[in-house]
Scaffold this motif. Structure first.
Motif, PDB file in Angstrom:
ATOM      1  N   GLU A 173      13.293  72.994 -26.222  1.00 54.69           N
ATOM      2  CA  GLU A 173      12.756  72.257 -27.263  1.00 54.69           C
ATOM      3  C   GLU A 173      11.893  72.295 -27.560  1.00 54.69           C
ATOM      4  N   LEU A 231      11.327  75.785 -30.210  1.00 53.70           N
ATOM      5  CA  LEU A 231      11.497  74.849 -31.941  1.00 53.70           C
ATOM      6  C   LEU A 231      12.529  74.450 -31.677  1.00 53.70           C
ATOM      7  N   ASP A 266      16.437  74.596 -33.231  1.00 53.14           N
ATOM      8  CA  ASP A 266      16.694  75.750 -33.834  1.00 53.14           C
ATOM      9  C   ASP A 266      16.995  76.578 -33.699  1.00 53.14           C
ATOM     10  N   ILE A 267      17.354  77.264 -32.248  1.00 49.98           N
ATOM     11  CA  ILE A 267      17.672  77.740 -30.992  1.00 49.98           C
ATOM     12  C   ILE A 267      19.546  77.066 -30.940  1.00 49.98           C
ATOM     13  N   ALA A 288      20.894  75.111 -32.773  1.00 52.27           N
ATOM     14  CA  ALA A 288      22.117  75.296 -34.027  1.00 52.27           C
ATOM     15  C   ALA A 288      22.435  76.564 -34.188  1.00 52.27           C
ATOM     16  N   ALA A 289      21.610  77.656 -33.948  1.00 52.55           N
ATOM     17  CA  ALA A 289      21.836  78.902 -34.676  1.00 52.55           C
ATOM     18  C   ALA A 289      23.060  79.632 -33.429  1.00 52.55           C
ATOM     19  N   GLN A 305      20.274  85.536 -38.492  1.00 49.87           N
ATOM     20  CA  GLN A 305      19.577  83.863 -37.954  1.00 49.87           C
ATOM     21  C   GLN A 305      18.792  83.492 -36.811  1.00 49.87           C
ATOM     22  N   LEU A 344      15.149  83.665 -34.707  1.00 51.61           N
ATOM     23  CA  LEU A 344      14.854  83.008 -33.969  1.00 51.61           C
ATOM     24  C   LEU A 344      14.182  83.135 -32.681  1.00 51.61           C
TER      25      LEU A 344
END
Length: 453
Positions: free
Chosen positions: A159, A162, A165-166, A168-169, A270, A274
């Motif tokens: 957190e 990123l 992002d990670i 979610a990916a 993706q 990340l």
């Protein structure tokens, strides 16, 4: 000096030869009469009474044989191994029971081997218990706590680097992978059953609508009637159900597989992009999470079946080794094979015992047999088991009794040129004065044997 010594040797030889000739009956007494017939019991002897030698003589049809008095059960006890005698627990004349310990060798090596085998078995059993035991609650709690701590650290770093992002990916990759797996898996049997049921229901509705339509199709306004619309709707539903079933039965199309695979590749690229941007601390934290999860999984899964099989084989091998060591220790002890009397001890404590050499002679002196020693083939041919004989004893002249022939050993032995057979006789009574190997005279009727069956 030499002629004097030679003369002395000649005199000794002549004297010995004369004695042997006299014992063989080649010389008669001074009166010129041969030895009188041997006195033997007559019919009264066969009835168990005592008579003097002057009152009865051996009938012409009788045979007197030399014999020995022997215990009916006797054994020379030996050991299978050699060693130094450590302890002897009996003396000559002692009464012993079957299985009683009589003698023991010094067994330091054998006892050490048993102790070592017991320790090896205990270690093998402990290893097997450790493998088969479930993980303790404390161990599981500790592993779960380590996994939670690793996850918390990873989330905090992720957190901070990123935000979201990670995660979610990763979620997108998991979703695309699940979609691809679903496409590759194809239609399940449950989906086919449901599709067939939908088709059957649509067909039933279609038949019902068709019947309703047939009742009014003569009308000029048929197109405006509700039966016409119901038939059209039922037909559409039936065709749709047919199409869905056909689609399910055909399996995934190449296009569907390609599309799902492409989505997985896009999600993977993706996520890797990340992660490449993550700091090294975040990579290490992710590895810690994976390691903690693996440790927890191992605890919950337990030992592998192959490891348990190896441990069980080691327990079996250790058990066999212990049994072998106990056998070796048991071979240092000599036990009574039956209840009886210790007739002879042939060794003392501290002496060397050799394998197979008799150490203790054991006998049951409550039952006796008489075995002949000089019964020739001419005398034995007419005898049979069950024949009655008379027994007298040199050391107990006032005792006579009857006996029954138990058996005749079928093989003869050479006794100074004569073939003699052993006849085993069971005395019909016992006497407390009986001793092993007492000389016995057996009087039997020649030719009194039974006819062969």
């Amino acid at each position: 000096m030499r002629w004097w010594l030679g003369g002395l040797i000649l005199l000794i030889l002549l004297g010995a030869g004369g004695y042997v000739a006299y014992r063989a009956g080649l010389f008669t007494p001074a009166g010129g009469q041969a030895d009188a017939p041997l006195a033997t019991p007559d019919a009264s002897v066969l009835n168990g009474t005592s008579v003097s030698g002057s009152e009865a003589t051996v009938p012409a049809s009788s045979v007197v044989a030399d014999a020995r008095l022997l215990p009916a059960q006797r054994a020379d006890l030996t050991l299978a191994i050699g060693g130094i005698v450590g302890e002897i627990f009996v003396q000559e004349g002692d009464q012993v029971e079957v299985g009683q310990l009589l003698l023991r060798l010094k067994a330091n090596q054998q006892q050490a081997a048993v102790s070592q085998a017991q320790a090896n078995l205990q270690r093998a059993e402990a290893q097997l218990r450790e493998l088969t035991a479930a993980a303790r609650p404390q161990e599981i709690t500790s592993a779960e706590a380590a996994l939670s701590a690793a996850n918390a650290r990873y989330q905090r770093l992720a957190e901070a680097s990123l935000p979201g992002d990670i995660a979610a990916a990763e979620a997108a990759l998991n979703g695309s992978q699940a979609t691809l797996a679903k496409v590759l898996e194809g239609t399940s049997e449950e989906q086919l059953i449901a599709a067939r049921a939908d088709l059957a229901n649509a067909e039933a509705v279609l038949r019902q609508a068709q019947r309703a339509y047939d009742r009014v199709k003569w009308s000029n306004e048929i197109g405006a009637l509700p039966e016409s619309a119901a038939l059209q709707q039922a037909t559409n539903n039936f065709e749709a159900a047919q199409a869905r079933l056909a689609d399910l039965q055909s399996g995934p199309s190449p296009a569907d597989v390609a599309n799902a695979s492409a989505q997985v590749r896009r999600s993977t690229v993706q996520l890797e992009t990340l992660r490449a941007a993550m700091p090294s601390d975040l990579v290490a934290a992710k590895a810690d999470v994976q390691s903690a999860q693996a440790q927890l999984d191992l605890l919950l899964a337990g030992a592998r079946a192959e490891s348990i099989a190896v441990a069980e084989a080691e327990v079996a091998a250790a058990t066999s080794a212990l049994q072998q060591a106990l056998v070796g220790l048991g071979e240092t002890e000599l036990h009574a094979s039956f209840g009886g009397t210790v007739a002879e001890l042939a060794i003392e404590p501290g002496e060397q015992a050799s394998p197979g050499v008799p150490l203790i002679r054991l006998a049951d002196l409550s039952r006796w047999t008489v075995e002949t020693e000089d019964l020739t083939e001419l005398d034995v041919v007419g005898l049979a088991a069950g024949d009655e004989v008379a027994l007298s004893f040199d050391a107990i002249p006032d005792l006579t009794m009857t006996g029954l022939i138990q058996r005749i050993r079928p093989i003869g032995a050479d006794n100074r040129g004569d073939i003699v057979y052993t006849v085993v006789i069971e005395p019909q009574q016992s006497d407390p004065r009986f001793l092993w190997n007492m000389t016995t005279a057996v009087t039997l009727e020649s030719g009194s044997g039974k006819e062969p069956q």
